[in-house]
Design an enzyme around this catalytic site. Structure first.
Site, PDB file in Angstrom:
ATOM      1  N   TYR A   1      -1.883   0.014   9.855  1.00  0.00           N
ATOM      2  CA  TYR A   1      -2.143  -0.619   8.498  1.00  0.00           C
ATOM      3  C   TYR A   1      -0.896  -0.458   7.783  1.00  0.00           C
ATOM      4  CZ  TYR A   1      -3.670  -0.910   3.606  1.00  0.00           C
ATOM      5  OH  TYR A   1      -3.965  -1.172   2.321  1.00  0.00           O
TER       6      TYR A   1
ATOM      7  N   THR B   1       0.728  -1.255   0.075  1.00  0.00           N
ATOM      8  CA  THR B   1      -0.017   0.172   0.029  1.00  0.00           C
ATOM      9  C   THR B   1       0.911   1.264   0.016  1.00  0.00           C
ATOM     10  OG1 THR B   1      -1.500   1.352   1.478  1.00  0.00           O
ATOM     11  CG2 THR B   1      -0.081  -0.246   2.563  1.00  0.00           C
TER      12      THR B   1
END
Ligand code: UDP
Length: 326
Positions: free
Chosen positions: A141, A116
């Site tokens: 995350y 990501t």
């Protein structure tokens, strides 16, 4: 090829599965349907258990002789990772280690990993990140995904094993033929939320923060159509098989839109003037994340086809209408 696809019932996994399925690979989808939908698995054999079930995972790897693993399974909501970090390190980092461990033990040489842009955080002035930009996640995350990239790098140096880590920017939209789309329950992502407002599923939505150092004060992201992202995965497989090399690549178009611009696009395309409420900043949000998008084009020959915000929004909207009619 014999392919294992974890998280193949989820949003991005199911779009990649759809493309791989058209190429007639032999595919096993491992998905416990915690957030995915069985109806999204259009190809392959589905096995339904959690990666945490180590005995069953080992049996699967021992029974099937996988050539490649596509590892999509994981958790993807930034604010949720801030309030529940243990879940993110468990689902994203620990489970990835289990998959990597199985690859080493059973001689699987290729892995494609969903990473990501959140790993960059606010590290780069101007927010345009290339693959060498400083890694500085602002939330669990991003940390949980970057830790997996580090594990992959170490393992690729020690074993006959290669990986492509695709660093996704903001993925949205639905398959052009509208067979599949984003169906994640309780979605939190911007374009999905706005489309839910436009179709009447939600009465209103919040805009998180208007005091960022951007032109209109809201955060900027590089929104990429899910079908283009899926194509990048197919090319990543070719790269792994032919080049036998490991690499991390940004997956974005190289331009950004603010939260206001996205909401305006959804209102314009849908013709619905839904209600928004301005609230404070959301924990863990980077100000501006835009991909420097040259490397993936050079190395994989990736040529995106849907680089238009209105196309992304209109497919997301059409998909939302399909969900609403069910
Ligand atoms: N956002 C917003 N309202 C929402 C959802 C998102 O203002 O209901 C903003 C969010 O704060 C961020 C941007 O939209 O600035 C993109 O957020 P999203 O959750 O879609 O993706 P992320 O970049 O966090 O992965």
């Amino acid at each position: 090829m014999k392919i294992l696809l974890t998280g193949g019932a989820g949003y991005i996994g199911s779009h990649v599965l759809n493309k791989l399925g058209e190429q007639e690979h032999d595919i096993v989808v491992l998905d416990n349907l915690s957030t995915g939908r069985k109806e999204s698995i259009l190809y392959g054999k589905h096995v339904n258990f959690s990666i945490e079930e180590s005995k069953r995972l080992k049996e699967l790897f021992s029974n099937e002789n996988f050539d490649v693993v596509f590892h999509f399974a994981g958790s993807i909501v930034v604010p949720e990772s801030v309030t529940n970090p243990v879940m993110y390190y468990s689902n994203n980092t620990v489970n990835s280690l289990s998959i990597i461990e199985m690859c080493v033990e059973f001689g699987v040489k290729n892995l494609i990993f969903s990473s990501t842009a959140a790993i960059y955080g606010d590290s780069t002035p101007g927010g345009v990140c290339d693959e060498n930009s400083i890694i500085s996640p602002l939330n669990p995350y991003g940390h949980s995904k970057y830790m997996t990239e580090l594990m992959l790098e170490s393992v690729s140096q020690a074993h006959d094993f290669n990986y492509v880590a695709l660093r996704y920017f903001n993925v949205a939209g639905a398959n052009i033929d509208l067979k599949i789309g984003q169906s994640t329950p309780n979605a939190t992502h911007l374009i999905k939320m706005a489309c839910e407002c436009a179709t009447g599923k939600r009465a209103s939505m919040q805009i998180f923060g208007n005091d960022y150092a951007t032109e209109d004060g809201t955060c900027i992201r590089d929104y990429i159509h899910v079908d283009d992202l899926a194509s990048a995965h197919v090319l990543a497989l070719d790269y792994l098989v032919n080049k036998k090399d490991s690499v991390s690549l940004n997956c974005g178009y190289g331009r950004g839109f603010s939260v206001f611009e996205v909401i305006d696009a959804v209102k314009r395309v849908s013709g619905v003037n839904f209600e928004t409420r301005q609230v404070g900043r959301r924990a863990g949000d980077a100000e501006k994340l835009i991909s420097k998008a040259d490397k993936i084009r050079e190395l994989l020959g990736w040529q995106p086809k849907h680089d238009e915000l209105d196309v992304i929004v209109s497919t997301a909207l059409e998909w939302e209408k399909i969900l609403a009619s069910k």
